[in-house]
Design a protein around this motif. Structure first.
Motif: not given
Length: 409
Positions: A16, A19-20, A78, A81, A104, A108, A111, A176
């Motif tokens: 999680e 990805t960010w 995701h 995403g 996106y 996102y 989540t 993602s």
């Protein structure tokens, strides 16, 4: 908690935040160098995070708390995403990039609440267990930053000049995709249904979580969350570009120090909670923002580089003592039926309203001092959010009462 469940939740948190972290830290530098974005254009792109956070409570309240399993929604969001992130990788102008990053972030931001809800539902004692799961999100962010600086060298002077920062979006798309597929194997997290309660527009949208604001303490916490995120936005939008312009080498890698600090301090939250209570814990987080910005304002990459490093290292206290503490506090105050919606409500206050205001203020300040040149450009920029943080800290100190848990059913 079963060891297998703990492993699944840890991997979920890792991916999680990997990805960010894969693209968000270097976004400001990417926009300035690859897409030639102005301060307000950069603010517009960063604000998509806030728009997504504002919409998040409605998505969570309408779906996760009412009709569908949270882990399935997480997987779908995701997977979508991953497709959008790949389009961001291909974009060659701000006008092309913006619609994809907007879509996106709308997908996102919900989540963030979903992974918390899925985790909390598996725990008997969240105050002790959550930090040991959430820390893997910090590890994911660290690995992403380490990869950018020390494995791929995308943020080196040569890498930036060659436009290599766009590869961060490809890396984010892959992670993602992996999390989207993994989500369907997570512990089942069905909605909590109350057959005796008739659906209304407010209950369908999850707006019943607003009942939490009837609590004076929670209302103060909610307002403070909005206000403290104004200075926080300055960090997300400007920190990487500031460190690059200051001449600090491998800035993405250096910023990992902040995540290492976060991983260490998140484990201390249960200790602070038990010994000092919620109010003192969150106040430490607030004042840390003011201190770090002063360090940025008066430090440099030469003889005062230690001030920049200390400012980065304070991220653990800044983030954990405010955000993670706030998530635990919210879970403790929410009734069983509204836990997911309550987390979404806090997302609305922090990543939504507060940062939306903050991004635009930061963009305006950046453009103002660009068109009206001053000596020590970055000093003028950083002193402003430091002052805002001090004011919020003072307001919270005099108005919040550290009382026992009071659940709003």
């Amino acid at each position: 908690m079963k060891p297998g469940t703990r492993l699944q939740l840890s991997i979920m948190m890792f991916l999680e935040f990997f990805t960010w972290g894969a693209w968000f830290v270097t976004l400001g530098t990417f926009l300035a160098n690859n897409l030639s974005a102005s301060g307000l254009e950069t603010a517009s792109v960063f604000s998509t995070q806030s728009y997504g956070a504002i919409i998040a409570p409605f998505i969570i309240g309408m779906i996760a708390d009412k009709y569908f399993n949270a882990e399935k929604i997480l997987g779908i969001l995701h997977l979508l995403g991953a497709v959008l992130m790949f389009q961001m990788y291909r974009a060659e102008s701000v006008s092309v990039f913006y619609p994809y990053v907007f879509a996106y972030m709308v997908g996102y931001m919900p989540t963030l609440a979903l992974v918390n809800s899925i985790s909390f539902r598996q725990m008997k004692n969240p105050e002790k267990e959550f930090s040991t799961i959430r820390v893997w999100g910090t590890v994911g962010w660290i690995v992403a930053g380490f990869s950018i600086s020390y494995i791929f060298h995308w943020d080196s002077k040569e890498g930036i000049a060659a436009g290599m920062l766009k590869n961060t979006f490809a890396m984010g798309a892959i992670s993602s995709l992996l999390l989207g597929l993994l989500s369907f194997t997570l512990p089942k997290t069905p909605p909590v249904k109350d057959k005796s309660q008739k659906d209304s527009i407010s209950s369908i949208l999850g707006l019943d979580a607003i009942k939490l604001l009837k609590s004076r303490n929670f209302l103060i916490f909610f307002i403070s969350s909005i206000l403290i995120c104004i200075p926080l936005a300055f960090y997300y939008q400007n920190a990487h570009n500031f460190l690059e312009q200051s001449g600090l080498e491998n800035s993405s890698g250096k910023m990992i120090i902040g995540q290492v600090s976060e991983a260490l301090f998140i484990l201390l939250i249960p200790v602070f909670f038990n010994r000092y209570g919620f109010k003192k814990t969150i106040m430490v987080g607030m004042i840390a923002w003011a201190v770090r910005y002063l360090l940025f304002a008066y430090g440099n990459a030469d003889n005062l580089s230690f001030m920049l490093i200390i400012g980065i290292a304070l991220h653990g206290i800044c983030y954990d003592f405010f955000f993670v503490s706030g998530q635990i506090y919210t879970d403790a105050q929410a009734g069983e039926k509204y836990k997911s919606a309550a987390q979404g409500l806090v997302t609305l206050a922090t990543y939504g309203v507060g940062m939306l205001i903050g991004f635009w203020v930061a963009g305006f300040i950046t453009d103002y001092y660009t068109t009206n040149p001053v000596d020590n450009f970055w000093r003028h920029v950083w002193v402003i959010p430091s002052g805002i943080a001090v004011v919020v800290w003072l307001l919270f100190m005099v108005s919040f009462r550290d009382t026992k848990k009071e659940v709003i059913a």
